[in-house]
Design a protein around this motif. Structure first.
Motif, PDB file in Angstrom:
ATOM      1  N   HIS A   3       4.514   1.006   0.798  1.00  0.00           N
ATOM      2  CA  HIS A   3       5.535   0.191   0.120  1.00  0.00           C
ATOM      3  C   HIS A   3       5.809   0.944  -1.186  1.00  0.00           C
ATOM      4  O   HIS A   3       5.083   1.722  -1.634  1.00  0.00           O
ATOM      5  N   GLU A  10      10.257  -0.244   1.171  1.00  0.00           N
ATOM      6  CA  GLU A  10       9.352   0.851   1.807  1.00  0.00           C
ATOM      7  C   GLU A  10       9.955   2.131   1.330  1.00  0.00           C
ATOM      8  O   GLU A  10      10.947   2.291   1.362  1.00  0.00           O
ATOM      9  N   HIS A  39       0.991  -5.055  -2.489  1.00  0.00           N
ATOM     10  CA  HIS A  39       1.738  -4.774  -1.157  1.00  0.00           C
ATOM     11  C   HIS A  39       1.271  -3.578  -0.563  1.00  0.00           C
ATOM     12  O   HIS A  39       0.700  -2.758  -1.059  1.00  0.00           O
ATOM     13  N   ASN A  40       1.656  -3.780   0.735  1.00  0.00           N
ATOM     14  CA  ASN A  40       1.704  -2.720   1.622  1.00  0.00           C
ATOM     15  C   ASN A  40       2.807  -2.641   2.573  1.00  0.00           C
ATOM     16  O   ASN A  40       3.616  -3.547   2.399  1.00  0.00           O
ATOM     17  N   ALA A  41       3.093  -1.455   3.123  1.00  0.00           N
ATOM     18  CA  ALA A  41       4.423  -1.634   4.104  1.00  0.00           C
ATOM     19  C   ALA A  41       4.110  -2.566   5.105  1.00  0.00           C
ATOM     20  O   ALA A  41       2.958  -2.662   5.786  1.00  0.00           O
TER      21      ALA A  41
END
Length: 361
Positions: free
Chosen positions: A140, A30, A110-112
């Motif tokens: 991310h 991240e 993707h994401n955080a």
């Protein structure tokens, strides 16, 4: 953990408010980004209206550029001090689309993992996994694309969504090339970007279609060679007249309504291409287009997701073109505002008064 100011939609259709929120330190994979600019997009308004999900409260904003402040364990693609444009399709590299060499269709972006929260600990849902109407945001690392730091943050950030959607609809999805004719239906931010993308790709004729003369003037300034006000003329007949009676090679629907899609379908030449980049609502259904017309006209009917872009490939290239003076991203920045002005910016956008309001920090 840091406390910063950010624009939050607390409940469906309620005016947005500026709240103190908490941004955690970045975890593995991240990054925390200090936001310098973020465009006001229709998608943020859809979130505020509850038209995407009901996972309130939402941390709004996603067309953003800024500087990486810190990164978590295992991040090597970006580091503190890098100037980045944020994207909402951080490709995984492992799904079936990525494995077949088409990462712009990635099915597992993707994401955080860590959550930003209100001061009382209530978890926030960041718009498109970004949430950048804020002094800082957690994303991310794959959502950070390094570009030339000399670029204006207000202009560069717009590539994060609407501008990329329109440019990519023309260049990537529609495969507009030298000598082709193009019609763009709907000339707000995305449609005007499709006009600019068609010009960049070398289209010979670029026909802008809208019901608002202001937007048609914007499109002319960005490269349209002809305009059609479809309140005053039949759009299909007008496009055909402007293309020697044939119809355009590529027609881009940047509105996303059944009636505009039908216009796009019939305004194209035989074996031509329709690109749908305007986002319809779930209740909309296609008009009664006879199946024999689908077969008989041939060609391609395509949907464009985020301009079918690959941020790591497309953002730096487009910023280079901007720096060379070949892509006028500054023309899309109608006004610069502060965090406290977002609600009023939604009203101006809804009324069609701006291409983009940009929050600058």
């Amino acid at each position: 953990m840091q406390e910063i100011r950010a624009v939050v939609a607390m409940a469906k259709d309620a005016p947005v408010t500026v709240e103190t929120i908490r941004v955690p330190d970045p975890g593995p994979g991240e990054a925390v980004v200090t936001v310098q600019a973020c465009g006001v997009c229709h998608t943020d308004l859809h979130y505020r209206r509850g038209g995407i999900t009901d996972a309130f409260p939402f941390l709004l904003g996603h067309e953003a550029a800024g500087v990486v402040e810190s990164v978590g364990e295992g991040v090597g693609s970006v580091g503190p001090g890098d100037f980045v444009v944020l994207n909402w399709r951080a490709v995984c590299g492992q799904c079936r689309a990525c494995e077949r060499g088409e990462p712009w269709y990635c099915f597992s972006t993707h994401n955080a993992a860590r959550k930003m929260t209100l001061a009382d600990g209530t978890e926030l849902t960041p718009a498109l996994g970004i949430g950048a109407f804020a002094e800082k945001t957690l994303v991310h690392a794959g959502q950070c694309t390094k570009v030339d730091p000399a670029a204006s943050p207000a202009a560069a950030g717009l590539l994060g969504c609407g501008m990329m959607a329109g440019l990519g609809a023309a260049i990537n999805t529609g495969q507009v090339g030298r000598g082709k004719s193009v019609a763009v239906i709907g000339c707000g931010g995305v449609g005007s970007a499709a006009v600019a993308g068609s010009r960049l790709a070398g289209a010979s004729r670029i026909i802008a279609v809208d019901i608002d003369d202001r937007k048609l003037r914007w499109a002319e300034g960005l490269g349209a060679t002809a305009t059609v006000n479809s309140r005053q003329q039949d759009a299909v007949e007008a496009v055909r007249e402007l293309t020697d009676g044939h119809g355009a090679d590529v027609v881009i629907d940047a509105v996303g309504r059944p009636e505009t899609y039908e216009q796009a379908f019939y305004a194209r030449d035989l074996a031509g291409t329709v690109v749908l980049v305007g986002v319809p609502t779930p209740d909309m259904k296609l008009p009664d287009i006879p199946l024999i017309d689908v077969f008989g006209r041939g060609g391609s009917l395509k949907s464009s997701w985020y301009g079918d872009c690959l941020p790591s490939r497309d953002f730096p290239m487009l910023i280079d073109l901007y720096q060379q003076g070949r892509l006028d991203l500054d023309a899309f920045v109608s006004e610069k505002i502060g965090l406290d002005d977002v609600e009023e910016a939604f009203e101006r956008m809804h009324d069609g008064d701006v291409l983009r309001s940009v929050v600058t920090l």
